[in-house]
Design a protein around this motif. Sequence first.
Motif, PDB file in Angstrom:
ATOM      1  N   ARG A 187       0.984  -1.385   0.012  1.00  0.00           N
ATOM      2  CA  ARG A 187      -0.296  -0.086   0.015  1.00  0.00           C
ATOM      3  C   ARG A 187       0.765   1.217  -0.105  1.00  0.00           C
ATOM      4  O   ARG A 187       1.851   1.117   0.411  1.00  0.00           O
ATOM      5  CB  ARG A 187      -0.942  -0.161   1.090  1.00  0.00           C
ATOM      6  N   LEU A 188       0.352   2.331  -0.649  1.00  0.00           N
ATOM      7  CA  LEU A 188       1.246   3.595  -0.852  1.00  0.00           C
ATOM      8  C   LEU A 188       0.700   4.461   0.454  1.00  0.00           C
ATOM      9  O   LEU A 188      -0.434   4.378   0.774  1.00  0.00           O
ATOM     10  CB  LEU A 188       0.799   4.166  -2.134  1.00  0.00           C
ATOM     11  N   TYR A 189       1.882   5.131   0.944  1.00  0.00           N
ATOM     12  CA  TYR A 189       1.504   5.984   2.046  1.00  0.00           C
ATOM     13  C   TYR A 189       0.426   7.120   1.375  1.00  0.00           C
ATOM     14  O   TYR A 189       0.777   7.470   0.244  1.00  0.00           O
ATOM     15  CB  TYR A 189       2.470   6.854   2.569  1.00  0.00           C
ATOM     16  N   THR A 210       1.548   9.156  -5.307  1.00  0.00           N
ATOM     17  CA  THR A 210       0.728   9.033  -6.533  1.00  0.00           C
ATOM     18  C   THR A 210       1.593   8.445  -7.323  1.00  0.00           C
ATOM     19  O   THR A 210       2.735   8.335  -7.308  1.00  0.00           O
ATOM     20  CB  THR A 210       0.058  10.348  -7.119  1.00  0.00           C
ATOM     21  N   GLU A 211       1.180   7.915  -8.737  1.00  0.00           N
ATOM     22  CA  GLU A 211       1.785   7.556  -9.820  1.00  0.00           C
ATOM     23  C   GLU A 211       3.027   8.473 -10.342  1.00  0.00           C
ATOM     24  O   GLU A 211       4.048   7.981 -10.571  1.00  0.00           O
ATOM     25  CB  GLU A 211       0.779   7.115 -10.908  1.00  0.00           C
ATOM     26  N   THR A 253       7.345  -3.187  -1.576  1.00  0.00           N
ATOM     27  CA  THR A 253       6.215  -2.282  -2.333  1.00  0.00           C
ATOM     28  C   THR A 253       6.871  -1.256  -3.232  1.00  0.00           C
ATOM     29  O   THR A 253       6.489  -0.913  -4.481  1.00  0.00           O
ATOM     30  CB  THR A 253       5.530  -1.626  -1.166  1.00  0.00           C
ATOM     31  N   GLU A 254       8.086  -0.767  -2.713  1.00  0.00           N
ATOM     32  CA  GLU A 254       8.451   0.494  -3.379  1.00  0.00           C
ATOM     33  C   GLU A 254       9.437  -0.039  -4.556  1.00  0.00           C
ATOM     34  O   GLU A 254       9.381   0.695  -5.675  1.00  0.00           O
ATOM     35  CB  GLU A 254       9.444   1.227  -2.463  1.00  0.00           C
ATOM     36  N   TYR A 288       2.432  -5.178  -7.251  1.00  0.00           N
ATOM     37  CA  TYR A 288       3.134  -5.921  -6.009  1.00  0.00           C
ATOM     38  C   TYR A 288       2.483  -7.233  -6.138  1.00  0.00           C
ATOM     39  O   TYR A 288       1.698  -7.652  -6.019  1.00  0.00           O
ATOM     40  CB  TYR A 288       2.397  -5.085  -4.783  1.00  0.00           C
ATOM     41  N   ASN A 289       3.720  -7.791  -5.655  1.00  0.00           N
ATOM     42  CA  ASN A 289       3.529  -9.358  -5.174  1.00  0.00           C
ATOM     43  C   ASN A 289       4.397  -9.693  -4.094  1.00  0.00           C
ATOM     44  O   ASN A 289       5.490  -9.653  -3.939  1.00  0.00           O
ATOM     45  CB  ASN A 289       4.190 -10.210  -6.394  1.00  0.00           C
TER      46      ASN A 289
END
Length: 280
Positions: free
Chosen positions: A114-116, A120-121, A142-143, A152-153
């Motif tokens: 999950r993104l903080y 954004t993209e 994630t990053e 993400y996997n």
Amino acid sequence: MKRIATIQDFSCVGKCSLTVALPIISAMGIECCGIPTAVLSNHTGFPCFYSHDLTDDIPKISEQFNAHKITFDAISTGYIASIGQMALIEEFIREFRRDDTLIFVDPVMGDYGRLYSQITEEYAEKMRRLCAHADVITPNLTEAFMLLGEEYNAHADRGVIRSLLERLVALGAENAVITGVQRGNEIVCTGFDGEKFYEQSNTLYNVSCSGTGDLFSAVMLGAMVNGRSFAEGLDLAVKISGEAARLTLLDPDRPAYGVNFEQTIPYLIEQLEKRNGKPQ
Ligand code: PXL
């Protein structure tokens, strides 16, 4: 004394970014010049927060550094509060980078797939550019996927991690580490210097709290500025963040307030003395 400029936010509550980097880098015997990207009441993992963006202050700060002819052995970046800051940070690196200045980018954007909040993209696209200037980048899983524009996997095995690292280095960074990958009851960090992979693991402690990645980066950066190799820095950073996770779990206070780096400092000093010998 060596001197580092580290560009990241100052969160008053919720240990992360500058409030972790400053004490850790100082404990490693290095002068730490913190350049705040924003002042937050508390980090963005809380249900709400107040954030005062300091984008406009960055050029004014670097102007003074220039006037006083201040130089840095390393420049590091962590959480960057807004997209507008990316170009200014690139400019700061261009201005203050000498041949031997270590550029260390922790592309702080998210965790656990999950993104903080506020990431954004477009932010990821700018972060990709910043990473291309770096000697070392330290994304978590994630990053790493976000930088490569991939889904993400969480179950990335050794082969997937190595392939991600090869592609991260192909983005332009000299060295890359993917931090905090869960494998059974271990947590694994893998480094790649363009030729060799370095894998370090620690016991997995079932605790998720802010600042663990920031602590990892501060220790690895400090070790490398003190002349340690990429592999030695990785080894120390894994040991220290593992011990911090263990101590955080023991702490009866809520881990939402962040990693227990304070009580890890004696262990950090012990590990440094073991490697360097006690100072006379
Ligand atoms: O630890 C990463 C981090 C740094 N700075 C701020 C954050 C976070 C993660 O949530 O919110 C402001």
